[in-house]
Write an enzyme that holds these catalytic residues in place. Structure first.
Site, PDB file in Angstrom:
ATOM      1  N   HIS A  91       0.809  -1.224   0.000  1.00  0.00           N
ATOM      2  CA  HIS A  91       0.000   0.000   0.000  1.00  0.00           C
ATOM      3  C   HIS A  91       0.843   1.275   0.000  1.00  0.00           C
ATOM      4  O   HIS A  91       0.532   2.235  -0.699  1.00  0.00           O
ATOM      5  CB  HIS A  91      -0.921   0.017   1.226  1.00  0.00           C
ATOM      6  CG  HIS A  91      -2.161  -0.795   1.046  1.00  0.00           C
ATOM      7  ND1 HIS A  91      -3.423  -0.255   1.089  1.00  0.00           N
ATOM      8  CD2 HIS A  91      -2.332  -2.114   0.812  1.00  0.00           C
ATOM      9  CE1 HIS A  91      -4.318  -1.198   0.887  1.00  0.00           C
ATOM     10  NE2 HIS A  91      -3.683  -2.346   0.733  1.00  0.00           N
ATOM     11  N   ASP A 125      -4.483   6.756   2.527  1.00  0.00           N
ATOM     12  CA  ASP A 125      -4.968   5.454   2.069  1.00  0.00           C
ATOM     13  C   ASP A 125      -6.456   5.397   2.391  1.00  0.00           C
ATOM     14  O   ASP A 125      -6.896   5.822   3.470  1.00  0.00           O
ATOM     15  CB  ASP A 125      -4.214   4.341   2.807  1.00  0.00           C
ATOM     16  CG  ASP A 125      -4.456   2.973   2.205  1.00  0.00           C
ATOM     17  OD1 ASP A 125      -5.612   2.502   2.275  1.00  0.00           O
ATOM     18  OD2 ASP A 125      -3.518   2.366   1.665  1.00  0.00           O
TER      19      ASP A 125
END
Length: 459
Positions: A23, A121
């Site tokens: 990520h 995120d």
């Protein structure tokens, strides 16, 4: 390089990275690009020390306006891990709101600028509240594809329509009630949507995220509009601003900056000696490895099929390979602990990518025009594998869902030799061309990058 239309000189962007899996790296890649385009904006990058050390160990070339900060990992002092899957992730997610709040406050004082934008995120759904409290905008990065984003946004609708109690008898049903998901089956959805642990910390995070994201000023993805036009159209109607800015693998190469390829095991030199579209490249990402029995089946299928191969396999897993396999296949292929995936998938000798179907891997394969043999494990991987096989028709899922010697041989033969393999290759090449157009100077992703810069900097 584009510039923001009216750069705000006191802009301060708090970048909140999710420190697990793959990520943080793409979020950093996007942050670098934005920081280079908006040099008067400060980007404060918040991530755990462990994740930061892996991100910044190789490359010291960071724009001066990116400040890197370590945050706590959420593991209480003296905590003893019970060995549960996702335990570290759950601890971090539970502690994250307070960890980020206190660190951002300290950095605002240090920098002398209030945060004007939260660039996070998408997992961090609590950023919606934080941004409101701070009078800042919220821009969220969904690191997977539009299909899984839809699954999480429509979780309540899927549960109501399918029925959680009836789900076992409806696994083959399709999600025809969601625009763009007509060929997706219930069993392809990620765990926590309608089956599996619905009440775990992680499942709850994804559910809350689906509910919170429409509040974001913008949601952006590493994808391109032409890959899923129906999904793109639908998601545009849901979010305030929905921006596909990928494929990042092509965007990086189109930036014109030549970087030395890290290839410690000589994979690319070996590829130069191979025939056009003949090599099977095998990798299952950084998180998952097939169980030992399947590793044996892969090795046996490769050896018996005589297909040339590059297999990226961690050293600790090489003990599971059949005795003598490495010696017997020394001329046929390479087994290496790490391989330059993006470059291998761009190489004209690569004929098929054997993959777990993580989103980054799928998009890198599309960027290289390479068909896939899919072995999904969890999360969005089944959704991506289904799209590869029946939506885009650029590959196939491994027969019966797991590797066997005979099943893998048949898959290799079908993709590399048979006529429908040629069709997959043709479809993959068409998508590759659309991807290249998207990142070109007048392409959809290039235009969307300008929109992202505007959303982040001009708040």
């Amino acid at each position: 390089m584009y510039k923001p239309s009216e750069p705000t000189s006191d802009s301060h962007v708090a970048v909140l990275a999710f420190p697990f899996g793959t990520h943080a790296a793409p979020l950093l890649s996007v942050t670098r690009r934005l920081a280079s385009a908006a040099p008067s904006t400060v980007f404060s990058f918040f991530n755990t020390a462990q994740s930061n050390s892996s991100l910044f160990s190789e490359d010291g070339d960071i724009p001066a306006n990116i400040r890197v900060h370590d945050v706590a990992d959420g593991v209480p002092e003296g905590y003893v891990f019970a060995g549960r899957p996702q335990e570290a992730i759950e601890l971090f997610l539970e502690a994250a709101p307070e960890i980020f709040r206190s660190k951002i406050a300290a950095v605002e004082t240090e920098v002398g600028r209030k945060v004007t934008c939260m660039l996070t995120d998408a997992f961090f759904w609590f950023a919606a509240e934080m941004a409101t409290e701070m009078k800042a905008s919220w821009v969220a990065f969904w690191t997977a594809g539009p299909n899984s984003l839809s699954a999480h946004f429509y979780t309540d609708l899927i549960r109501e329509t399918i029925g959680i109690k009836e789900v076992d008898g409806r696994m083959e049903d399709t999600l025809e009630f969601i625009s763009g998901m007509e060929k997706i089956r219930v069993k392809d959805t990620p765990e926590g949507v309608v089956f599996g642990p619905l009440d775990s910390v992680f499942s709850n995070t994804l559910h809350q995220m689906g509910l919170a994201l429409p509040r974001a000023n913008a949601v952006f993805l590493n994808s391109f509009e032409e890959l899923d036009p129906v999904l793109t159209h639908n998601l545009r109607s849901i979010f305030k601003r929905y921006l596909n800015i990928g494929p990042l693998a092509l965007l990086s190469s189109s930036a014109g900056k030549e970087t030395l390829v890290h290839d410690p095991h000589g994979c690319l030199a070996w590829m130069e000696r191979q025939s056009l579209a003949s090599v099977a490249y095998i990798s299952f990402g950084t998180v998952m490895t097939p169980p030992p029995g399947e590793l044996v089946a892969i090795a046996q299928g490769l050896e018996s099929s005589k297909v040339p191969f590059v297999w990226s396999l961690k050293e600790r897993n090489m003990v599971h390979l059949p005795e003598g396999f490495l010696d017997r296949t020394r001329e046929q292929g390479l087994v290496v602990p790490w391989a330059p995936q993006v470059e291998l998938l761009k190489h004209e000798a690569t004929g098929v990518f054997v993959t777990h179907c993580g989103w980054n891997s799928v998009l890198e394969s599309v960027s290289g025009g390479v068909p896939m043999i899919c072995r999904p494990f969890f999360g969005d991987q089944r959704l991506n594998g289904r799209a590869v096989e029946v939506v885009w028709e650029i590959g196939m899922t491994i027969i019966n869902g797991v590797f066997t010697k005979e099943g893998f041989e048949k898959c290799l033969d079908r993709v590399l030799v048979q006529d429908d393999g040629k069709k997959m290759k043709g479809n993959a090449k068409k998508l590759q061309e659309l991807a290249q157009e998207a990142v070109s100077m007048k392409g959809s992703s290039f235009e969307n990058l300008k929109g992202l810069l505007d959303a982040v900097v001009n708040t």
